[in-house]
Design a protein around this motif. Structure first.
Motif, short mmCIF file in Angstrom:
data_model
loop_
_atom_site.label_atom_id
_atom_site.label_comp_id
_atom_site.label_asym_id
_atom_site.label_seq_id
_atom_site.Cartn_x
_atom_site.Cartn_y
_atom_site.Cartn_z
N LYS A 231 -56.61 18.75 -9.16
CA LYS A 231 -57.19 17.99 -10.45
C LYS A 231 -57.71 19.19 -11.04
N TYR A 233 -58.53 23.34 -13.53
CA TYR A 233 -57.39 24.16 -13.64
C TYR A 233 -56.47 24.91 -13.04
N MET A 236 -53.07 23.37 -12.91
CA MET A 236 -52.36 23.16 -13.48
C MET A 236 -51.20 24.57 -13.92
N TYR A 256 -53.31 25.08 -18.38
CA TYR A 256 -53.06 23.78 -19.07
C TYR A 256 -51.49 23.33 -18.54
N ARG A 257 -51.87 22.34 -18.77
CA ARG A 257 -50.40 21.13 -17.76
C ARG A 257 -48.94 21.40 -18.48
N THR A 258 -48.92 21.70 -19.84
CA THR A 258 -48.45 21.48 -20.63
C THR A 258 -48.28 23.18 -21.50
N ASP A 418 -48.52 14.87 -24.27
CA ASP A 418 -49.83 15.07 -23.15
C ASP A 418 -50.73 14.73 -23.24
#
Length: 547
Positions: A231, A233, A236, A256-258, A418
């Motif tokens: 959960k 970084y 990611m 970053y997730r995106t 996002d």
């Protein structure tokens, strides 16, 4: 371990900087003549303390045609791709079956409305930063906007100067690594990262000279050590690493997730990572135009303030050109002038205008200025001619602007969704869509997208005109039965950007038609009533028994 990561980031930064030296020189030339407020940004002179704020930056600009055309180019691109006064895209499911579900459609519509609400919120800054990006796109061929979460919730945008950004592509030609090289004062570094994260030299400078600048690098790249399911970084897909060049130390690590830095390129040359711009295409014209303007100014100056030729007789010393001045010795005994202006070829000035117009034409063409002067210059056009002009614009603009949709707007919308989803701003996803893993597509409805569909509308209008001509000539209207106006009219309204609330729905149209049909039946019955009454009277009279 951190020192190894920092050294790797710094080493890669040096390689990326060395690989774009030619671009830096090229961009600096363009900045001096087309976008002077970025002059000095690409030769290392651009920083908070090294640059003299407010200094003149237009010394090499003698003609402002290119600078004005660039601003109009950015406005044209903005109005065609991302107009502020309309919703220029919507979301739809990839599965057509889902798009027939009312709950799924409502969710997509609500998500789209929320995107526009937060994108154009006062604190988001999308409109201004997107315009800055388009200015960079037109001048240098590459423009980026950093999209992040606004403190307190929402979206925040910032256009990053290309002078600070360095890119690398993956095997598919997609930018997947970005370095931002920037300076912070010691005081700013403490505010951003905290004193416990900074190397000793910066902390010492904080005491002696808090405004001393230090260099930092922000590296965004695919995470090599991705741990699925985590959960934090480390789970990611995009790594975010801030490195202090002083001390070669990692001062912050995240993720970053995106992709957070949507980047658009105008066109690309083979083997190059960075885009090439309209300004690059016409840089020779811009240089020639500036030299022509400089020469014309010299000729004009000499024409109105000519060089004087004086007779050397030892009498005429100082000569004053002040209004009302008296110059003794300027005439000889016969009254002839001993001082004459040098004859200049002032007749060449009109020729200069034509030469300069010849250089301005390709500059205005490449920046799309002349393309949008057509409707202004030829206002007396029929509706068909207007549609034909719009279709031509769509053909000419399509290739360059469509690239901005795929390279910039697509990742931008993905990043926005996002952030809003993570903040819990988006409504709960319907079960059907969630089971389909939320796969969606972006349907662009910008003026450009509509313009590219004008081929359908112009084709329909041409066919309708031909059919109407045939029907009038033969007095046989049956040929018009081929046209499905109930389908064509709503589609034409959508293509031309007519708000659908101004158009009746199909159910409303059917209600109006039913009412009209009922009125026609009543009218027919009313008109036929006297004749029917006479007929009934006659029949009744014929059936009456005789006496």
């Amino acid at each position: 371990m951190e020192r190894d990561v920092a050294a790797e980031v710094i080493r890669r930064q040096e390689q990326m900087a060395a690989g774009r030296v030619n671009f830096d020189s090229h961009w600096e030339e363009i900045a001096e003549r087309v976008l002077p407020r970025q002059k000095g940004a690409f030769n290392g002179r651009f920083s908070t303390t090294n640059s003299q704020q407010g200094e003149k930056q237009t010394e090499k600009m003698y003609d402002a045609t290119a600078a004005i055309a660039l601003d109009r180019f950015a406005s044209v691109m903005d109005s065609m791709l991302t107009p502020q006064n309309s919703k220029w895209h919507r979301l739809r499911a990839d599965d057509d079956a889902l798009n027939r579900d009312a709950e799924v459609l409502r969710w997509f519509d609500e998500a789209t409305n929320l995107l526009f609400k937060y994108r154009y919120a006062p604190k988001a800054g999308f409109a201004t930063q997107n315009h800055e990006r388009l200015m960079s796109l037109g001048a240098f061929g590459t423009g980026s906007v950093f999209v992040d979460r606004l403190e307190g919730g929402g979206l925040r945008y910032r256009c990053i100067s290309l002078a600070e950004l360095y890119f690398a592509e993956n095997h598919q030609g997609i930018i997947d690594t970005a370095h931002r090289r920037f300076n912070l004062t010691a005081r700013q570094a403490v505010q951003m990262f905290g004193a416990d994260k900074l190397p000793e030299p910066i902390l010492k400078a904080l005491e002696k000279n808090p405004e001393q600048e230090f260099e930092f690098i922000h590296c965004i790249k695919p995470r090599d050590d991705l741990v699925y399911g985590r959960k934090d970084y480390r789970g990611m897909p995009w790594a975010s690493i801030y490195v202090s060049v002083t001390g070669k130390q990692v001062v912050r690590e995240g993720g970053y997730r995106t992709w957070p830095l949507p980047t658009g390129r105008y066109v690309q040359a083979p083997g190059e990572v960075y885009g090439r711009s309209p300004a690059m295409m016409v840089l020779p014209n811009i240089k020639v135009l500036n030299e022509q303007k400089k020469t014309m100014l010299k000729v004009g100056h000499r024409a109105v303030d000519p060089v004087l030729l004086a007779y050397d007789d030892g009498v005429l010393d100082a000569f004053s050109l002040r209004p009302g001045a008296i110059n003794f010795g300027g005439l000889d005994a016969q009254g002839r002038k001993l001082v004459q202006p040098l004859d200049m070829a002032t007749s060449a000035l009109p020729a200069f205008d034509k030469l300069m117009d010849a250089e301005r034409a390709p500059i205005n063409d490449v920046f799309l200025v002349t393309l949008f002067q057509i409707l202004v210059e030829t206002p007396q056009m029929t509706a068909t001619e207007v549609l034909e002009r719009a279709r031509e614009k769509g053909v000419l603009l399509g290739p360059s602007m469509s690239r901005q949709q795929s390279e910039y707007l697509g990742p931008l919308i993905e990043r926005e969704l996002d952030i809003l989803a993570a903040d819990g701003i988006l409504p709960p996803m319907p079960a059907m869509l969630r089971e389909a893993e939320g796969e969606y597509s972006i349907v662009y409805e910008s003026p450009l997208a509509r313009t590219m569909r004008y081929e359908e509308l112009t084709g329909f209008n041409r066919l309708l005109e031909q059919a109407a001509t045939y029907a009038n000539a033969t007095t046989d209207p049956r040929i018009l039965d081929w046209f499905n106006f109930d389908e064509a009219i709503p589609a034409a309204a959508e293509i031309q950007g007519v708000p659908m609330r101004w158009i009746n729905s199909m159910s409303e149209v059917e209600r109006i038609r039913a009412g009209r049909q009922q009125q026609e039946q009543v009218a027919q019955m009313t008109a036929a009533a006297p004749g029917a009454a006479a007929l009934i009277k006659a029949v009744n009279a014929g059936q009456r028994p005789s006496r």
